[in-house]
Motif scaffolding. Structure first.
Motif, PDB file in Angstrom:
ATOM      1  N   GLN A 125       0.824  -1.215   0.000  1.00 12.81           N
ATOM      2  CA  GLN A 125       0.000   0.000   0.000  1.00 12.81           C
ATOM      3  C   GLN A 125       0.854   1.259   0.000  1.00 12.81           C
ATOM      4  OE1 GLN A 125      -2.558  -0.613   3.424  1.00 12.81           O
ATOM      5  NE2 GLN A 125      -3.020  -2.676   2.691  1.00 12.81           N
ATOM      6  N   VAL A 126       1.873   1.303   0.850  1.00  7.05           N
ATOM      7  CA  VAL A 126       2.746   2.476   0.881  1.00  7.05           C
ATOM      8  C   VAL A 126       3.554   2.572  -0.408  1.00  7.05           C
ATOM      9  CG1 VAL A 126       4.700   3.531   2.083  1.00  7.05           C
ATOM     10  CG2 VAL A 126       2.851   2.504   3.389  1.00  7.05           C
ATOM     11  N   PRO A 152     -13.436  -3.424  -1.548  1.00  7.26           N
ATOM     12  CA  PRO A 152     -12.230  -3.032  -0.800  1.00  7.26           C
ATOM     13  C   PRO A 152     -10.991  -3.729  -1.339  1.00  7.26           C
ATOM     14  CG  PRO A 152     -13.539  -4.588   0.471  1.00  7.26           C
ATOM     15  CD  PRO A 152     -14.370  -4.227  -0.722  1.00  7.26           C
ATOM     16  N   SER A 153      -9.882  -3.018  -1.301  1.00  3.98           N
ATOM     17  CA  SER A 153      -8.611  -3.571  -1.752  1.00  3.98           C
ATOM     18  C   SER A 153      -7.490  -2.680  -1.248  1.00  3.98           C
ATOM     19  CB  SER A 153      -8.554  -3.664  -3.294  1.00  3.98           C
ATOM     20  OG  SER A 153      -8.595  -2.372  -3.878  1.00  3.98           O
ATOM     21  N   GLY A 154      -6.283  -3.178  -1.361  1.00  2.00           N
ATOM     22  CA  GLY A 154      -5.129  -2.388  -0.958  1.00  2.00           C
ATOM     23  C   GLY A 154      -4.947  -1.150  -1.817  1.00  2.00           C
ATOM     24  N   LEU A 155      -5.349  -1.242  -3.095  1.00  2.44           N
ATOM     25  CA  LEU A 155      -5.230  -0.086  -3.982  1.00  2.44           C
ATOM     26  C   LEU A 155      -6.071   1.077  -3.498  1.00  2.44           C
ATOM     27  CD1 LEU A 155      -4.255   1.228  -6.610  1.00  2.44           C
ATOM     28  CD2 LEU A 155      -6.199   0.148  -7.767  1.00  2.44           C
ATOM     29  N   MET A 156      -7.271   0.809  -2.993  1.00  2.66           N
ATOM     30  CA  MET A 156      -8.130   1.885  -2.510  1.00  2.66           C
ATOM     31  C   MET A 156      -7.484   2.592  -1.313  1.00  2.66           C
ATOM     32  SD  MET A 156     -10.700   1.933  -4.566  1.00  2.66           S
ATOM     33  CE  MET A 156      -9.498   1.493  -5.843  1.00  2.66           C
ATOM     34  N   GLY A 157      -6.897   1.806  -0.432  1.00  2.00           N
ATOM     35  CA  GLY A 157      -6.182   2.416   0.684  1.00  2.00           C
ATOM     36  C   GLY A 157      -4.985   3.220   0.208  1.00  2.00           C
ATOM     37  N   ALA A 158      -4.280   2.720  -0.819  1.00  2.40           N
ATOM     38  CA  ALA A 158      -3.133   3.449  -1.360  1.00  2.40           C
ATOM     39  C   ALA A 158      -3.558   4.775  -1.971  1.00  2.40           C
ATOM     40  CB  ALA A 158      -2.420   2.589  -2.398  1.00  2.40           C
ATOM     41  N   LEU A 159      -4.732   4.829  -2.593  1.00  2.00           N
ATOM     42  CA  LEU A 159      -5.202   6.096  -3.168  1.00  2.00           C
ATOM     43  C   LEU A 159      -5.477   7.127  -2.075  1.00  2.00           C
ATOM     44  CD1 LEU A 159      -7.637   4.797  -5.959  1.00  2.00           C
ATOM     45  CD2 LEU A 159      -5.305   5.684  -6.224  1.00  2.00           C
ATOM     46  N   ALA A 160      -6.045   6.686  -0.963  1.00  8.12           N
ATOM     47  CA  ALA A 160      -6.261   7.619   0.151  1.00  8.12           C
ATOM     48  C   ALA A 160      -4.929   8.096   0.723  1.00  8.12           C
ATOM     49  CB  ALA A 160      -7.096   6.945   1.235  1.00  8.12           C
ATOM     50  N   LEU A 161      -3.962   7.191   0.833  1.00 13.49           N
ATOM     51  CA  LEU A 161      -2.642   7.603   1.308  1.00 13.49           C
ATOM     52  C   LEU A 161      -1.966   8.548   0.330  1.00 13.49           C
ATOM     53  CD1 LEU A 161      -1.256   4.215   2.713  1.00 13.49           C
ATOM     54  CD2 LEU A 161      -2.494   6.010   3.919  1.00 13.49           C
ATOM     55  N   THR A 162      -2.233   8.378  -0.959  1.00 16.58           N
ATOM     56  CA  THR A 162      -1.675   9.287  -1.961  1.00 16.58           C
ATOM     57  C   THR A 162      -2.149  10.718  -1.739  1.00 16.58           C
ATOM     58  OG1 THR A 162      -1.575   7.495  -3.591  1.00 16.58           O
ATOM     59  CG2 THR A 162      -1.530   9.754  -4.430  1.00 16.58           C
ATOM     60  N   ILE A 163      -3.436  10.876  -1.422  1.00 12.82           N
ATOM     61  CA  ILE A 163      -3.970  12.219  -1.161  1.00 12.82           C
ATOM     62  C   ILE A 163      -3.234  12.874   0.004  1.00 12.82           C
ATOM     63  CG2 ILE A 163      -6.049  13.479  -0.459  1.00 12.82           C
ATOM     64  CD1 ILE A 163      -7.694  11.364  -1.881  1.00 12.82           C
ATOM     65  N   LEU A 164      -2.845  12.090   0.997  1.00 10.28           N
ATOM     66  CA  LEU A 164      -2.133  12.628   2.154  1.00 10.28           C
ATOM     67  C   LEU A 164      -0.661  12.887   1.851  1.00 10.28           C
ATOM     68  CD1 LEU A 164      -3.620  10.263   4.887  1.00 10.28           C
ATOM     69  CD2 LEU A 164      -4.386  12.563   4.307  1.00 10.28           C
ATOM     70  N   MET A 165      -0.085  12.135   0.922  1.00 10.86           N
ATOM     71  CA  MET A 165       1.335  12.271   0.620  1.00 10.86           C
ATOM     72  C   MET A 165       1.634  13.436  -0.317  1.00 10.86           C
ATOM     73  SD  MET A 165       2.817   8.394   0.139  1.00 10.86           S
ATOM     74  CE  MET A 165       4.443   9.058  -0.228  1.00 10.86           C
ATOM     75  N   ILE A 216      -3.164 -14.039   4.262  1.00  8.43           N
ATOM     76  CA  ILE A 216      -2.151 -13.405   3.421  1.00  8.43           C
ATOM     77  C   ILE A 216      -2.767 -13.113   2.057  1.00  8.43           C
ATOM     78  CG2 ILE A 216       0.086 -13.680   2.312  1.00  8.43           C
ATOM     79  CD1 ILE A 216       0.889 -15.550   4.577  1.00  8.43           C
ATOM     80  N   ASN A 217      -2.831 -11.838   1.700  1.00  9.69           N
ATOM     81  CA  ASN A 217      -3.326 -11.407   0.398  1.00  9.69           C
ATOM     82  C   ASN A 217      -2.227 -10.589  -0.274  1.00  9.69           C
ATOM     83  OD1 ASN A 217      -4.707 -10.617  -1.852  1.00  9.69           O
ATOM     84  ND2 ASN A 217      -6.118  -9.241  -0.797  1.00  9.69           N
ATOM     85  N   ALA A 218      -1.522 -11.216  -1.201  1.00 12.35           N
ATOM     86  CA  ALA A 218      -0.412 -10.545  -1.877  1.00 12.35           C
ATOM     87  C   ALA A 218      -0.859  -9.710  -3.058  1.00 12.35           C
ATOM     88  CB  ALA A 218       0.611 -11.590  -2.341  1.00 12.35           C
ATOM     89  N   ASN A 219      -2.154  -9.689  -3.369  1.00 10.46           N
ATOM     90  CA  ASN A 219      -2.667  -8.915  -4.498  1.00 10.46           C
ATOM     91  C   ASN A 219      -3.352  -7.650  -3.974  1.00 10.46           C
ATOM     92  OD1 ASN A 219      -3.677  -7.934  -6.866  1.00 10.46           O
ATOM     93  ND2 ASN A 219      -5.101  -9.624  -7.245  1.00 10.46           N
ATOM     94  N   PRO A 220      -2.723  -6.496  -4.098  1.00  8.38           N
ATOM     95  CA  PRO A 220      -3.345  -5.272  -3.563  1.00  8.38           C
ATOM     96  C   PRO A 220      -4.497  -4.753  -4.403  1.00  8.38           C
ATOM     97  CG  PRO A 220      -1.299  -4.733  -4.676  1.00  8.38           C
ATOM     98  CD  PRO A 220      -1.413  -6.238  -4.698  1.00  8.38           C
ATOM     99  N   PHE A 221      -4.760  -5.393  -5.539  1.00  4.81           N
ATOM    100  CA  PHE A 221      -5.807  -4.898  -6.430  1.00  4.81           C
ATOM    101  C   PHE A 221      -7.121  -5.653  -6.266  1.00  4.81           C
ATOM    102  CE2 PHE A 221      -1.695  -4.222  -8.491  1.00  4.81           C
ATOM    103  CZ  PHE A 221      -1.737  -2.848  -8.676  1.00  4.81           C
TER     104      PHE A 221
END
Length: 355
Positions: free
Chosen positions: A145-146, A206-219, A293-298
């Motif tokens: 995600q990061v 829900p997915s890791g990509l969605m969380g990454a997009l929210a973190l992108t807004i903060l970064m 364990i979910n190795a697919n963030p999408f």
């Protein structure tokens, strides 16, 4: 006789003409020791049993003793200087002591469970209130995600900063600066709600990509601001010298400006990563968490270290508390390693200077 008086050397103290007497170099240490003894004694006499209260009393006494003794031995000017210096040291210690206490508590409690098994196993098949399990799935989720957020935010922030510093003029530049300032103060939950609304409208799970997009807004605003300040520190003479040789401006930026500021830019990106690595609210809304364990963030729910810490603390057993502290230690180590890597890259890519 008059010539003898005129030629006689004037005796001055080692500290100059403003002071006839000077305190030794070990005086601050002596003030601190006296303040600690008096602070502890005052606290015990007053019936205070908290070490924090003793420390605050000692800090106040340290400032007072430094000013009074310096004023009596030297002069008021030196006393005011000593007062300011003592106040700065006290403020520094008041900021550092809680940090050191937090790190010590995290290391002492988290080291009990952090081992090879903890780092290579997930919580699949482990009941929350029982011992066992690990943090592998959460660590993998945080890395993905990061990493996705950095891959999106770093180029956007870098290009935005280059535009603002090198090309930005007029209403568009002012609008971009305004929105960057606004985004800097956005709470993480607002960024998560924004991405959640898009998910609900588009019917995305829900997915890791969605969380990454929210973190992108903060970064993005952190990267823009830090990169902008680093680019402004590059001397204009370097730009003018390159342009005078007929080099195109885009090539000047690429070959002169960015390499000169690469150290600060890398540090800014690492600060942005550290800013979002511990965010929990967007992950709760958008990733949902998982014990597997979910190795697919999408595709599908995914865990992360902040979510894992919250989830284990929520269970409320001794084993879950130990796992939470262990995950907190892993998260701190993750951020520290990133900073060390950033410093290494900055030193490696920094322009070489000849002596």
């Amino acid at each position: 006789m008059s010539h003898a008086v005129q030629d006689a050397p004037v005796r001055t103290s080692p500290r100059g003409s403003l002071s006839r007497r000077g305190l030794p170099r070990w005086a601050p240490a002596g003030f601190a020791a006296a303040a600690i003894v008096l602070g502890v004694g005052t606290g015990l006499a007053a019936g205070l049993h908290s070490r924090v209260q003793w420390g605050l009393i000692s800090a106040l006494l340290f400032v007072v003793i430094s000013y009074v003794v310096t004023s009596a031995v030297e002069n008021r000017r030196q006393a005011r200087d000593r007062l300011a210096t003592s106040a700065v040291w006290v403020c520094f210690l008041l900021a550092v002591v809680p940090l050191l206490s937090l790190i010590w508590t995290t290391v002492s409690r988290g080291a009990k469970v952090v081992d090879g098994y903890f780092l290579t196993h997930s919580m699949a098949g482990v009941v929350g209130f029982e011992p066992g399990g690990g943090v592998y799935h959460a660590l993998l989720g945080t890395l993905e995600q990061v990493g996705l957020a950095t891959a999106i935010a770093a180029p956007i922030g870098l290009l935005t900063a280059v535009y603002l510093v090198e090309y930005g003029r007029g209403a568009l530049a002012r609008a971009v600066t305004f929105f960057v300032d606004v985004m800097t103060g956005i709470p993480s939950i607002v960024a998560g709600l924004f991405i959640l609304s898009i998910m609900l409208i588009a019917g995305i799970g829900p997915s890791g990509l969605m969380g990454a997009l929210a973190l992108t807004i903060l970064m993005v605003p952190v990267v823009v601001r830090s990169t902008e300040e680093m680019l402004k520190l590059v001397p204009n003479e370097l730009r003018e010298a390159a342009l005078a040789l007929g080099v195109p401006k885009w090539r000047v930026i690429l070959k002169v400006v960015l390499p000169t500021a690469i150290g600060g830019i890398t540090t800014g990106v690492m600060l942005a990563i550290a800013r979002v690595a511990g965010e929990t609210a967007p992950i709760l809304l958008l990733v949902f968490g998982s014990q597997m364990i979910n190795a697919n963030p999408f595709d599908g729910p995914q865990s992360s270290l902040p979510f894992y810490i919250w989830d284990q603390y929520k269970v409320g057993s001794d084993a879950s508390y130990d796992r939470a502290w262990g995950a907190a230690l892993v998260l701190i180590a993750f951020v520290m390693i990133l900073n060390l890597v950033a410093r290494g890259i900055a030193r490696w890519k920094a322009p070489k200077t000849s002596r």
